[in-house]
Design a protein around this motif. Structure first.
Motif, short mmCIF file in Angstrom:
data_model
loop_
_atom_site.label_atom_id
_atom_site.label_comp_id
_atom_site.label_asym_id
_atom_site.label_seq_id
_atom_site.Cartn_x
_atom_site.Cartn_y
_atom_site.Cartn_z
N THR A 99 46.21 54.71 137.93
CA THR A 99 46.25 53.27 137.70
C THR A 99 46.60 52.96 136.25
N ALA A 100 45.96 53.66 135.31
CA ALA A 100 46.20 53.43 133.89
C ALA A 100 47.62 53.81 133.49
N LEU A 101 48.16 54.86 134.09
CA LEU A 101 49.53 55.29 133.76
C LEU A 101 50.58 54.32 134.30
N LEU A 102 50.34 53.79 135.49
CA LEU A 102 51.33 52.94 136.13
C LEU A 102 51.30 51.49 135.67
N ALA A 103 50.12 50.98 135.30
CA ALA A 103 49.98 49.56 135.00
C ALA A 103 50.98 49.05 133.96
N PRO A 104 51.19 49.73 132.83
CA PRO A 104 52.17 49.22 131.86
C PRO A 104 53.60 49.17 132.41
N LEU A 105 53.91 50.03 133.40
CA LEU A 105 55.27 50.08 133.94
C LEU A 105 55.60 48.86 134.79
N GLU A 160 59.45 34.21 136.42
CA GLU A 160 59.89 33.85 135.07
C GLU A 160 60.65 34.97 134.36
N MET A 161 60.28 36.21 134.63
CA MET A 161 60.84 37.32 133.86
C MET A 161 61.79 38.20 134.66
N ARG A 162 61.70 38.16 135.99
CA ARG A 162 62.54 39.05 136.79
C ARG A 162 63.43 38.29 137.78
N GLY A 163 63.38 36.98 137.77
CA GLY A 163 64.32 36.19 138.56
C GLY A 163 64.04 36.13 140.05
N ALA A 164 62.83 36.50 140.49
CA ALA A 164 62.51 36.41 141.91
C ALA A 164 62.27 34.96 142.31
N SER A 165 62.53 34.64 143.57
CA SER A 165 62.24 33.30 144.07
C SER A 165 60.73 33.13 144.22
N LEU A 166 60.29 31.88 144.31
CA LEU A 166 58.86 31.62 144.45
C LEU A 166 58.33 32.21 145.75
N ALA A 167 59.11 32.08 146.83
CA ALA A 167 58.68 32.62 148.12
C ALA A 167 58.56 34.14 148.06
N THR A 168 59.54 34.79 147.43
CA THR A 168 59.51 36.24 147.31
C THR A 168 58.32 36.70 146.47
N ALA A 169 58.09 36.01 145.35
CA ALA A 169 56.99 36.38 144.47
C ALA A 169 55.65 36.22 145.17
N GLY A 170 55.50 35.15 145.95
CA GLY A 170 54.26 34.96 146.69
C GLY A 170 54.04 36.04 147.73
N GLY A 218 64.50 45.53 137.84
CA GLY A 218 64.39 44.19 138.44
C GLY A 218 63.04 43.97 139.11
N TRP A 219 62.96 42.86 139.87
CA TRP A 219 61.67 42.49 140.45
C TRP A 219 61.23 43.48 141.54
N GLY A 220 62.19 44.13 142.20
CA GLY A 220 61.83 45.06 143.25
C GLY A 220 61.03 46.24 142.73
N MET A 221 61.46 46.81 141.62
CA MET A 221 60.73 47.94 141.05
C MET A 221 59.37 47.50 140.53
N ALA A 222 59.33 46.33 139.88
CA ALA A 222 58.04 45.81 139.40
C ALA A 222 57.07 45.63 140.57
N ALA A 223 57.59 45.14 141.69
CA ALA A 223 56.74 44.92 142.87
C ALA A 223 56.21 46.25 143.40
N LEU A 224 57.07 47.27 143.48
CA LEU A 224 56.64 48.57 143.99
C LEU A 224 55.56 49.19 143.10
N VAL A 225 55.75 49.09 141.79
CA VAL A 225 54.76 49.66 140.88
C VAL A 225 53.44 48.90 140.98
#
Length: 390
Positions: free
Chosen positions: A276-282, A224-234, A289-296
């Protein structure tokens, strides 16, 4: 390999098989929705019902294990899981499907309390912390295997065939459960764990709360927020869940000579949960994009995943268990299951409520606060556990 390790690994595998039932319905949820005309909330309830048994009865089951015995609890749990999967396969209306899923939760509860308690009983004093650290990985491994087997099975079987397959696998698992060298072992009578164990298991509940809030809502955020496909998000969510596994391996390596002392444990737990606490908000900040969100997100799960096996390994010590078959271990495992299942049940809807009130960045802040609360809880448990017994 020490002669006790084959039995320990067999018990872990039984836990993995039980945990695979968590992902069984989530993978075929669209098929079940169409077949039984289920709403989305009803489908979510059907998936999560497996945790209801632990959330409501974990402590009671831990107390009762001393009367039931390890082998009887394991066999009854596996047989219950198999029978319920058979009923689910043959169900033609929603009512028996939901009832069977709820009863299935009782079978799951029996397995996940009996197996780690049996592991603690048969492992040597030196190997017990590593064995319990291995046990702590049974849920992510089981969920990954359950999703993979069910997903691949959809290529050749319908939902009924898949549920029958799981019923058969669970029924076959009864055979090694009957053959495990457990004798007539059971924890001796009933006893409550020391206060430190209650506090530590509550901290574990905070862990499952923020972990499930993150991993279960991550696909929605990415699509919804980063434009990833459903398959990629799963796929990202599945990989994020498995990111906890290296923590178990690292914990086992750290404890190769026995359990860590309280101070050594806190020197690992504190920086892991601080990261964990420092990274979670990021995770929820648009920085790539979705790639960075996934890595974090993977980094958040990986950092916090180092703490869970240490909690499992320290539990008999914090419970003040005097022997390998001390009933305090069984009741402490019951508490761990109850708080853990409660966190898993509450996490996703509570996370959704936070997002509705404060947006996705609010969820990141909430996860950070929960991780710090977990750190404070574990520190308190270790402090109380270090006091001399009265």
């Amino acid at each position: 390999m020490h002669r006790r390790w084959p039995a320990i690994i067999a018990l872990w595998l039984l836990g993995v098989l039980a945990a695979a039932q968590l992902a069984k319905f989530s993978t075929i949820a669209p098929v079940l929705r169409a077949r039984f005309a289920l709403s989305l909330p009803a489908t979510g309830l059907l998936i999560s019902l497996l945790e209801v048994g632990g959330g409501l009865l974990g402590f009671v089951a831990g107390l009762a294990l001393g009367r039931i015995g390890y082998r009887r609890a394991l066999v009854t749990g596996l047989a219950t899981l198999a029978g319920c999967s058979l009923v689910e396969a043959l169900a033609t209306t929603p009512a028996p499907l939901f009832v069977a899923r709820g009863v299935e939760g009782i079978g799951y509860l029996l397995v996940v309390i009996a197996a780690p308690t049996a592991i603690a009983a048969i492992a040597s004093d030196r190997d017990r912390p590593r064995a319990l650290a291995l046990w702590s990985s049974f849920v992510p491994v089981g969920v990954a295997i359950g999703g993979a087997v069910t997903g691949m099975g959809t290529q050749v079987l319908d939902a009924t065939g898949l549920l029958l397959l799981w019923a058969a696998l669970l029924a076959l698992a009864v055979i090694p459960a009957l053959r495990l060298p457990l004798g007539t072992a059971a924890s001796r009578g009933l006893a409550l764990p020391a206060p430190a164990a209650w506090i530590a298991t509550f901290g574990f509940g905070l862990y499952t709360l923020f972990l499930c809030a993150l991993t279960m809502l991550l696909p929605t955020f990415l699509t919804e927020m980063r434009g990833a496909s459903l398959a990629t998000a799963g796929l990202v969510a599945a990989f994020a869940s498995l990111a906890a596994l290296p923590g178990s391996a690292i914990a086992m390596a750290l404890m190769r000579r026995g359990a860590l002392r309280s101070g050594a444990m806190m020197r690992i737990v504190a920086p892991a949960l601080a990261v964990t606490a420092l990274l979670a908000p990021l995770v929820f900040v648009d920085i790539g994009g979705w790639g960075m969100a996934a890595l974090v997100a993977v980094a958040v799960v990986g950092a916090s995943g180092l703490v869970s096996p240490l909690v499992f390994a320290r539990l008999p010590i914090l419970a003040r268990a005097a022997a390998a078959d001390d009933p305090r271990i069984a009741t402490a495992n019951g508490l761990l299951t109850q708080f853990g299942a409660g966190g898993a049940l509450i996490g996703p809807p509570l996370g959704g409520l936070v997002v509705g009130l404060w947006g996705w960045p609010g969820l990141g802040i909430a996860i950070a606060m929960l991780s710090l609360a977990m750190l404070a809880t574990i520190a308190l448990a270790e402090r109380i556990g270090a006091r001399p017994a009265l």
